[in-house]
Write an enzyme that holds these catalytic residues in place. Structure first.
Site, PDB file in Angstrom:
ATOM      1  N   ARG A  69      43.661  40.130  37.547  1.00  0.00           N
ATOM      2  CA  ARG A  69      44.472  41.345  37.505  1.00  0.00           C
ATOM      3  C   ARG A  69      44.119  42.234  38.691  1.00  0.00           C
ATOM      4  O   ARG A  69      42.963  42.296  39.114  1.00  0.00           O
ATOM      5  CB  ARG A  69      44.184  42.129  36.221  1.00  0.00           C
ATOM      6  CG  ARG A  69      44.706  41.489  34.967  1.00  0.00           C
ATOM      7  CD  ARG A  69      44.553  42.426  33.778  1.00  0.00           C
ATOM      8  NE  ARG A  69      43.173  42.666  33.406  1.00  0.00           N
ATOM      9  CZ  ARG A  69      42.502  43.764  33.651  1.00  0.00           C
ATOM     10  NH1 ARG A  69      43.073  44.780  34.295  1.00  0.00           N
ATOM     11  NH2 ARG A  69      41.258  43.903  33.262  1.00  0.00           N
ATOM     12  N   TYR A 209      49.285  35.260  38.865  1.00  0.00           N
ATOM     13  CA  TYR A 209      48.108  35.058  38.013  1.00  0.00           C
ATOM     14  C   TYR A 209      48.093  35.921  36.754  1.00  0.00           C
ATOM     15  O   TYR A 209      48.370  37.123  36.806  1.00  0.00           O
ATOM     16  CB  TYR A 209      46.824  35.351  38.818  1.00  0.00           C
ATOM     17  CG  TYR A 209      45.616  34.683  38.212  1.00  0.00           C
ATOM     18  CD1 TYR A 209      45.284  33.381  38.562  1.00  0.00           C
ATOM     19  CD2 TYR A 209      44.843  35.321  37.257  1.00  0.00           C
ATOM     20  CE1 TYR A 209      44.201  32.740  37.993  1.00  0.00           C
ATOM     21  CE2 TYR A 209      43.749  34.686  36.678  1.00  0.00           C
ATOM     22  CZ  TYR A 209      43.436  33.397  37.056  1.00  0.00           C
ATOM     23  OH  TYR A 209      42.372  32.751  36.483  1.00  0.00           O
ATOM     24  N   LYS A 218      49.247  42.024  29.034  1.00  0.00           N
ATOM     25  CA  LYS A 218      48.762  43.383  29.292  1.00  0.00           C
ATOM     26  C   LYS A 218      49.921  44.337  29.588  1.00  0.00           C
ATOM     27  O   LYS A 218      49.875  45.506  29.192  1.00  0.00           O
ATOM     28  CB  LYS A 218      47.766  43.366  30.452  1.00  0.00           C
ATOM     29  CG  LYS A 218      46.595  42.418  30.251  1.00  0.00           C
ATOM     30  CD  LYS A 218      45.770  42.775  29.046  1.00  0.00           C
ATOM     31  CE  LYS A 218      44.523  41.904  28.952  1.00  0.00           C
ATOM     32  NZ  LYS A 218      43.694  42.233  27.803  1.00  0.00           N
ATOM     33  N   HIS A 238      43.776  47.216  22.521  1.00  0.00           N
ATOM     34  CA  HIS A 238      43.061  46.105  23.150  1.00  0.00           C
ATOM     35  C   HIS A 238      41.948  45.661  22.193  1.00  0.00           C
ATOM     36  O   HIS A 238      40.772  45.919  22.425  1.00  0.00           O
ATOM     37  CB  HIS A 238      42.485  46.608  24.490  1.00  0.00           C
ATOM     38  CG  HIS A 238      41.910  45.545  25.359  1.00  0.00           C
ATOM     39  ND1 HIS A 238      40.968  45.802  26.330  1.00  0.00           N
ATOM     40  CD2 HIS A 238      42.155  44.220  25.431  1.00  0.00           C
ATOM     41  CE1 HIS A 238      40.644  44.688  26.944  1.00  0.00           C
ATOM     42  NE2 HIS A 238      41.346  43.708  26.415  1.00  0.00           N
ATOM     43  N   SER A 260      36.979  44.427  28.841  1.00  0.00           N
ATOM     44  CA  SER A 260      37.123  43.054  29.328  1.00  0.00           C
ATOM     45  C   SER A 260      35.730  42.509  29.662  1.00  0.00           C
ATOM     46  O   SER A 260      34.856  43.255  30.112  1.00  0.00           O
ATOM     47  CB  SER A 260      37.993  43.040  30.589  1.00  0.00           C
ATOM     48  OG  SER A 260      39.183  43.740  30.357  1.00  0.00           O
ATOM     49  N   CYS A 262      33.321  41.388  27.676  1.00  0.00           N
ATOM     50  CA  CYS A 262      32.205  41.749  26.785  1.00  0.00           C
ATOM     51  C   CYS A 262      32.097  40.767  25.614  1.00  0.00           C
ATOM     52  O   CYS A 262      31.464  41.071  24.608  1.00  0.00           O
ATOM     53  CB  CYS A 262      32.382  43.153  26.241  1.00  0.00           C
ATOM     54  SG  CYS A 262      31.826  44.425  27.365  1.00  0.00           S
ATOM     55  N   ASP A 285      42.461  39.385  21.470  1.00  0.00           N
ATOM     56  CA  ASP A 285      42.613  40.335  22.577  1.00  0.00           C
ATOM     57  C   ASP A 285      43.436  41.586  22.249  1.00  0.00           C
ATOM     58  O   ASP A 285      43.100  42.660  22.727  1.00  0.00           O
ATOM     59  CB  ASP A 285      43.254  39.604  23.773  1.00  0.00           C
ATOM     60  CG  ASP A 285      43.111  40.358  25.083  1.00  0.00           C
ATOM     61  OD1 ASP A 285      42.052  40.970  25.283  1.00  0.00           O
ATOM     62  OD2 ASP A 285      44.047  40.338  25.907  1.00  0.00           O
ATOM     63  N   ARG A 377      40.438  30.291  33.828  1.00  0.00           N
ATOM     64  CA  ARG A 377      40.995  30.496  32.484  1.00  0.00           C
ATOM     65  C   ARG A 377      41.483  29.212  31.839  1.00  0.00           C
ATOM     66  O   ARG A 377      41.885  28.270  32.535  1.00  0.00           O
ATOM     67  CB  ARG A 377      42.199  31.442  32.567  1.00  0.00           C
ATOM     68  CG  ARG A 377      41.877  32.820  33.078  1.00  0.00           C
ATOM     69  CD  ARG A 377      41.359  33.707  31.975  1.00  0.00           C
ATOM     70  NE  ARG A 377      40.811  34.957  32.476  1.00  0.00           N
ATOM     71  CZ  ARG A 377      40.493  35.974  31.695  1.00  0.00           C
ATOM     72  NH1 ARG A 377      40.677  35.908  30.400  1.00  0.00           N
ATOM     73  NH2 ARG A 377      39.967  37.069  32.187  1.00  0.00           N
TER      74      ARG A 377
HETATM   75  O1  O2Y Z   1      42.556  38.236  35.097  1.00  0.00           O
HETATM   76  C1  O2Y Z   1      43.534  38.209  34.343  1.00  0.00           C
HETATM   77  O2  O2Y Z   1      44.672  38.284  34.762  1.00  0.00           O
HETATM   78  C2  O2Y Z   1      43.333  38.069  32.912  1.00  0.00           C
HETATM   79  S1  O2Y Z   1      42.788  39.531  32.180  1.00  0.00           S
HETATM   80  C3  O2Y Z   1      42.536  39.198  30.494  1.00  0.00           C
HETATM   81  C4  O2Y Z   1      42.958  38.004  29.947  1.00  0.00           C
HETATM   82  C5  O2Y Z   1      42.775  37.769  28.610  1.00  0.00           C
HETATM   83  C6  O2Y Z   1      42.203  38.731  27.838  1.00  0.00           C
HETATM   84  N1  O2Y Z   1      41.798  39.906  28.359  1.00  0.00           N
HETATM   85  C7  O2Y Z   1      41.913  40.138  29.658  1.00  0.00           C
HETATM   86  C8  O2Y Z   1      41.385  41.462  30.121  1.00  0.00           C
HETATM   87  O3  O2Y Z   1      41.264  41.733  31.302  1.00  0.00           O
HETATM   88  O4  O2Y Z   1      41.078  42.279  29.247  1.00  0.00           O
HETATM   89 MN    MN Z   2      41.483  41.715  27.257  1.00  0.00          MN
END
Ligand code: O2Y
Ligand code: MN
Length: 595
Positions: A69, A209, A218, A238, A260, A262, A285, A377
């Site tokens: 992200r 991604y 998200k 979340h 994220s 944790c 999540d 992932r």
């Molecule tokens: O890096 C990403 O795009 C994935 S972020 C993510 C994926 C699954 C669950 N939680 C998260 C997060 O950043 O909280």
């Molecule tokens: Mn998450």
């Protein structure tokens, strides 16, 4: 074909703008899925994994510049800047749409535009919502098919009702005769993950991604849904959702918010180390929660799959996650073994000779580059989780008895503490966070507050979000049925710098106390910060050497908390007059109790 005129017009508008070579309406069928996967194997974008070892599973390597992200390229485009608040990047909607219209103009040339109808939440659930994603990425389509309920049945339910329009383009148009790359995407400065909360729209450009591209997760289920929930009086959070059954067969559900990275997936799939207890997974999540007719708060998992972090997931740390991705799974940015299986750091066995890294080089221990990217992932269907709860798809949701907040705090915070009441619980959520030591990743060392673990995901002003939680307590149909609120900290360290608490399956020992508090079968010690367990009420049977550490694990040090209050006040400062008075009152009460 379809009778939803808004949908037909909208798809036409984007077809005209993006100029794809064709448009494909996804029906979500097995045949369609296989054709897309075959297409990606043929183009070299995907590798089919060893059918014996990893049936019906596929491997992808992203571009090295497109691996996670991108928070600095994520925007909340509310009409008024002050409504996005200090924790979001803001841009005026008209300005952002002008910029992005330029980018989207011809952005799908040479590619197919896919139209993905998807439901966040069980089909037809009153808590669920429908989105339609347009994308030029077949990788996104096959991932969305795992992560959401996707296809024709969603259109059947949609009828002529409203939907959340989600537009996504890789930002990599193909010119006539141009060879496609393995992972098309745009440079970082051209990536935009934009949300328009006033019109419930998502426009995402330039990244293929995860959270940037699988827009149901998200972008919709948290940033847009938090706005919808704020307006409509529900909660989009979340949070993982898990069922816990005690040795007497009594079952309760809890929801838990952690920043994220944790260990939310690990907690959601925990295998208890104390006999007689059982944990079942509803979601790992995101939770959408609404009050039911009986006055209790009900939660659904809006997702249908896990987009889990691969590194350090193993049969030892999380067997249920490993078994969830045993087949029918998409792996992104892990290592690839010579016999076409996946491998990652911490998988629990040595790297096979000849493994290829996520950057497509032969793995060489000497150059210290990992085989898997740290954010590699697996995308796996939730129904494959051996611990999946029987009610995970119940359209009514599951009744929530307790809400947990947490973060990584090496000091100050005890293993568990319970709030005195709802507003004190909201205060606990508002001050959650993790201690950051990694100056190397460009963050200032210290406590990084991540209120309710929503810092990157709250689609409006964080002060208004706290007020929404306060209001939820006030407007609850029956305040005696509100979930009890707790904070947990698995990450406290001793003077030797080592974790005091064993974590993983042993976290059930803390959850068991929480369960008993909700049942009303165990006492607690009142401290200035909340109720903590009596040492003897935490079951530590079978844990070697822990008894002598229990005082430290449960310690509430007034001096540390006085310092914490200063940090909380400093953090609260950014919210100005949007910080609800109830939060200032909670801080003042805490200070008074510490004095
Ligand atoms: O890096 C990403 O795009 C994935 S972020 C993510 C994926 C699954 C669950 N939680 C998260 C997060 O950043 O909280
Ligand atoms: Mn998450």
């Amino acid at each position: 074909m379809e009778k939803n005129q808004k949908l037909i017009q909208w798809v036409k508008e984007w077809e005209t703008r993006c100029q794809p070579k064709s448009v494909h309406w996804c029906d979500g069928s097995e045949k369609e899925n296989q054709e897309l996967l075959d297409l990606m194997v043929q183009s070299g974008a995907a590798i089919k994994l060893n059918e014996e070892k990893r049936p019906n599973s596929y491997y992808f390597q992203s571009d090295p510049s497109d691996v996670a992200r991108v928070e600095n390229r994520t925007f909340i485009c509310s009409e008024k800047e002050e409504d996005a608040g200090p924790t979001n990047n803001w841009c005026a909607p008209a300005e952002m749409k002008e910029i992005l219209t330029g980018y989207f103009d011809g952005s799908m040339k040479g590619r197919t535009m896919y139209v993905i109808p998807f439901s966040m939440g069980p089909l037809g659930s009153e808590i669920a919502h429908i989105g339609i994603q347009i994308t030029d990425s077949p990788y996104v389509v096959v991932n969305m098919r795992i992560m959401t309920r996707m296809g024709q049945q969603v259109l059947d339910i949609l009828g002529d009702k409203d939907f959340v329009p989600c537009v996504h383009s890789l930002g990599a148009p193909l010119q006539e005769g141009q060879q496609d790359s393995k992972w098309p995407s745009a440079p970082i400065e051209d990536k935009y993950i934009s949300h328009f909360p006033d019109t419930n729209e998502i426009w995402s450009y330039g990244s293929g991604y995860g959270g940037n591209a699988l827009l149901g997760k998200k972008c919709f289920a948290l940033r847009i849904a938090s706005n919808m929930a704020h307006r409509q009086g529900w909660l989009a959070e979340h949070m993982l959702i898990m069922g816990i059954t005690n040795p007497k067969g009594v079952k309760k559900y809890i929801a838990a918010a952690f920043p994220s990275a944790c260990g939310k997936t690990n907690l959601a799939m925990l295998i208890p180390t104390i006999p007689g207890w059982k944990v079942e997974t509803v979601g790992d999540d995101i939770a959408w929660m609404k009050f039911g007719d009986d006055g209790r708060l009900y939660a659904i998992n809006p997702e249908a799959g896990f987009f889990g972090v691969a590194p350090f997931t193993s049969m030892e740390t999380n067997p249920n996650a490993m078994l969830s991705c045993r087949a029918n799974t998409i792996f992104t940015n892990t290592g690839l073994t010579p016999d076409n299986d996946i491998w990652w750091e911490g998988i629990g066995y040595d790297i096979p000779e000849g493994t290829i890294t996520w950057t497509n080089e032969k793995y060489d221990a000497a150059n210290r580059k990992p085989a898997a990217h740290p954010n590699a992932r697996f995308t796996a269907p939730a129904y494959q989780c051996p611990a999946i709860d029987k009610d995970w798809e119940n359209p009514k949701g599951v009744p929530i008895s307790a809400i947990l907040f947490g973060g990584r705090r090496p000091g100050t915070l005890p293993l568990i503490y319970q709030s005195f009441d709802w507003n004190h619980g909201v205060f606990m959520g508002s001050i959650a966070g993790s201690e950051v030591t990694a100056a190397a990743i460009g963050l200032k060392a210290g406590v990084r507050r991540d209120p309710f673990a929503m810092l990157p995901f709250c689609g409006y002003h964080m002060g208004d979000y706290f007020a929404h939680w306060v209001k939820t307590g006030v407007t609850a149909p029956d305040s005696s049925k509100l979930p009890k609120i707790f904070n947990v900290n698995w990450f406290r360290k001793g003077s030797d710098g080592k974790f005091l608490w064993p974590g993983y399956g042993d976290n059930i020992r803390a959850l068991a106390w929480i369960f008993d508090r909700v049942e009303g079968t165990v006492d607690a010690v009142q401290t200035p910060i909340g109720f903590i367990p009596k040492k003897e009420d935490i079951n530590i049977a079978g844990l070697d050497g822990i008894e002598s550490k229990m005082d430290e694990i449960l310690k509430v040090d007034a001096n540390e908390w006085v310092a914490e209050c200063d940090l909380i006040a400093e953090n609260y400062g950014q919210f100005g007059d949007r910080l609800p008075k109830e939060m200032t009152e909670q801080l003042e009460k805490l200070k008074a109790r510490l004095a």
